[in-house]
Design an enzyme around this catalytic site. Structure first.
Site, mmCIF file in Angstrom:
data_model
loop_
_atom_site.group_PDB
_atom_site.id
_atom_site.type_symbol
_atom_site.label_atom_id
_atom_site.label_comp_id
_atom_site.label_asym_id
_atom_site.label_seq_id
_atom_site.Cartn_x
_atom_site.Cartn_y
_atom_site.Cartn_z
ATOM 1 N N LYS A 89 0.616 -1.635 0.213
ATOM 2 C CA LYS A 89 -0.170 -0.106 -0.341
ATOM 3 C C LYS A 89 0.661 1.111 0.027
ATOM 4 C CE LYS A 89 -3.654 2.090 0.640
ATOM 5 N NZ LYS A 89 -3.838 2.547 -0.969
ATOM 6 N N LYS A 113 5.623 3.339 8.105
ATOM 7 C CA LYS A 113 4.312 4.014 9.021
ATOM 8 C C LYS A 113 3.319 3.363 8.199
ATOM 9 C CE LYS A 113 4.334 7.129 5.567
ATOM 10 N NZ LYS A 113 4.413 9.029 4.861
ATOM 11 N N LYS A 125 5.666 1.547 -3.794
ATOM 12 C CA LYS A 125 4.993 3.068 -4.129
ATOM 13 C C LYS A 125 5.601 2.897 -5.231
ATOM 14 C CE LYS A 125 4.232 7.601 -2.824
ATOM 15 N NZ LYS A 125 3.670 7.732 -1.231
ATOM 16 N N GLY A 164 -2.686 7.892 -4.205
ATOM 17 C CA GLY A 164 -2.436 8.734 -4.665
ATOM 18 C C GLY A 164 -1.671 9.917 -3.936
ATOM 19 N N ASP A 165 -0.415 10.747 -4.549
ATOM 20 C CA ASP A 165 1.327 11.415 -3.291
ATOM 21 C C ASP A 165 0.639 12.611 -4.785
ATOM 22 O OD1 ASP A 165 3.061 11.369 -1.423
ATOM 23 O OD2 ASP A 165 4.183 11.473 -3.470
ATOM 24 N N THR A 208 -4.773 13.045 5.874
ATOM 25 C CA THR A 208 -3.413 13.700 6.100
ATOM 26 C C THR A 208 -3.051 15.296 6.658
ATOM 27 O OG1 THR A 208 -2.665 12.795 4.067
ATOM 28 C CG2 THR A 208 -0.849 13.435 5.004
ATOM 29 N N ASN A 239 -2.471 19.871 -1.631
ATOM 30 C CA ASN A 239 -3.458 18.040 -0.678
ATOM 31 C C ASN A 239 -2.850 18.513 1.016
ATOM 32 O OD1 ASN A 239 -4.309 15.618 0.964
ATOM 33 N ND2 ASN A 239 -5.958 16.108 -0.655
#
Ligand code: NDP
Length: 444
Positions: A89, A113, A125, A164-165, A208, A239
């Site tokens: 994830k 994390k 990632k 997303g990132d 976040t 974001n």
């Protein structure tokens, strides 16, 4: 040479030209010595060697056609780093700076994390060196469809669930999901951060940034302090930055500065977030426009000057290595009391050291920005249970997770004799669970 030093030396030798990966691995491994020393069986099982080697690295070509009919080719990546405690994830980043080193540093961080959230998710990632800036919606769609045309065969709701990132928000997740569904004929929770009309979760957009403020609030509470009346500087205006700003303001703080990759705004009266949201979320414009729209606000070209602004709380929410030693020293000189990382690895190793020596309460990314992935895991739970929880329900769960993370890292730091050192606490607390699972699985 200690076991940790041997592993790091070999990692640098066998992964040359990956400075961000070296930096993240050094930060993590050097803090794990107390745990590793207490478990000689780890060395026998080559646990650290396996921990820093991704289970799988996928690299692929992403061809797409722009509005003028020109063909472009970008690089695509998915690093499936560690699935010991759950399916891989972690987000997808679309930014011209993306390369294997950056994806691997992000993937390594993500393992710990995700472990800290207390939820069953492994670390991964991915992303591309594609630059979404200035592209039309059709070009973004063309790229996302091409990216997913390769990625779909490697992911799945119980295998690997990207999100997303940087450069990947709701629009991109929509196009990626549409293509996955078309190819696989499955409406499943294979991506998180989905829109509310097709399986997304309330609070994921805010998660976040809100989580960052919740964990900072808990650290303050334990010191008889709060956000009320605090002056806050936030880097970025994407974001994470926007929703960190929103929650900090709701708790009575004054946010005076934000930036994008061109420059920063300083508004001594407190940032008007509606204007920032209109510029960044609606118009996809530049933060510079803020100073043209809000009287009394200043715009400064370049980013690093933001850290010279006096503040009580600094929330770096843009990208890696945005705070170096000089910026950290400026923050300390001006009296910063709390630094909490919304971005991944925004403080370099010297900056972290500067904060530690000055007694600043420093909350590292893998703990402080875990609210996003935690809420993604709540989205996964809702998807598989065919449920839809209310905003209040998800927000309460998020807050609870962040408060638990704070106490978990605080206790781990204390247990190993490093009270208040949350870099140690987060790395150790995150690692112990993954190490237990890896040992249980045998040599795999
Ligand atoms: P966005 O793309 O929404 O926003 C990124 C912001 O950072 C933009 O303001 C962007 O400016 C700025 N930025 C990006 N690169 C640079 C740079 N090299 N120099 C200066 N400014 C830069 O991304 P997110 O808000 O989602 O992500 C921000 C950070 O938070 C990243 O480190 C990400 O890994 C981390 N994170 C994000 C999570 C999430 O849920 N989204 C979860 C956990 C961590 P510009 O518009 O000019 O590009």
């Amino acid at each position: 040479m200690s076991y940790v030093e041997q592993v790091l030396k070999n990692l640098k030798k066998t992964n040359p030209n990956q400075p961000e990966f070296h930096q993240a691995a050094t930060e993590i491994l050097t803090t794990l010595a107390p745990v590793v020393d207490a478990h000689p069986e780890y060395q026998k099982a080559a646990l650290l060697e396996r921990f820093v080697e991704p289970e799988r690295v996928i690299m692929f070509r992403v061809p797409w056609v722009d509005d003028k009919g020109k063909v472009h080719v970008n690089k695509g990546y998915r690093v499936q780093f560690n699935s010991a405690i759950g399916p891989y994830k972690g987000g997808l980043r679309f930014h011209p700076s993306v390369n294997l080193s950056i994806i691997k540093f992000l993937g390594l961080e993500q393992i710990l994390k995700n472990s800290l959230t207390g939820l069953p998710i492994g670390g991964g990632k991915g992303g591309s060196d594609f630059d979404p800036k200035g592209k039309s919606d059709r070009e973004i769609m063309s790229f996302c469809q091409s990216f997913m045309t390769e990625l779909y065969r490697h992911i799945g709701a119980d295998t690997d669930v990207p999100a997303g990132d940087i450069g990947v928000g709701g629009r991109e997740i929509g196009y990626l999901f549409g293509q996955y569904k078309r190819i696989c004929d499955e409406h499943v929770g294979v991506l998180t951060g989905r829109g509310l009309s097709y399986g997304g979760s309330l609070v994921r957009t805010e998660a976040t940034g809100y989580g960052l403020v919740y964990i900072t609030e808990e650290a303050m509470k334990m010191r008889g302090d709060s956000f009320k009346g605090k002056t806050v500087v936030i880097s970025g205006s994407g974001n994470v930055a926007i929703y960190a700003c929103q929650k900090a303001q709701q708790l009575g703080a004054k946010v005076v500065a934000m930036y994008d990759s061109n420059g920063y705004i300083y508004d001594k009266n407190g940032v008007n977030l509606d204007v920032v949201k209109d510029i960044k979320e609606v118009k996809r414009g530049r933060i510079k426009e803020y100073a043209e729209r809000v009287s009394g606000a200043e715009y400064h070209e370049g980013c690093s000057g933001i850290w010279n602004i006096p503040c009580d709380v600094a929330l770096p929410c843009a990208t890696q290595n945005e705070i170096n030693k000089a910026s950290a020293e400026a923050l300390v000189k001006n009296g910063v009391k709390y630094v909490a990382e919304g971005a991944n690895m925004p403080s370099d190793l010297e900056a972290i050291d500067t904060f530690r020596k000055a007694g600043v309460v420093f909350l590292p990314a893998k703990a402080a920005n875990a609210g996003g992935v935690a809420t993604s895991a709540l989205e996964m739970a809702q998807s598989s249970g065919r449920l839809f929880w209310s905003f209040e329900e998800v927000d309460a769960k998020l807050k609870n997770i962040m408060v638990n993370i704070y106490h978990n890292i605080d206790n781990a730091a204390k247990k190993y004799g490093y009270e208040g050192n949350y870099v140690m606490g987060a790395n150790i607390a995150g690692f112990v669970k993954v190490a237990d699972a890896m040992m249980a699985h045998g040599i795999v």
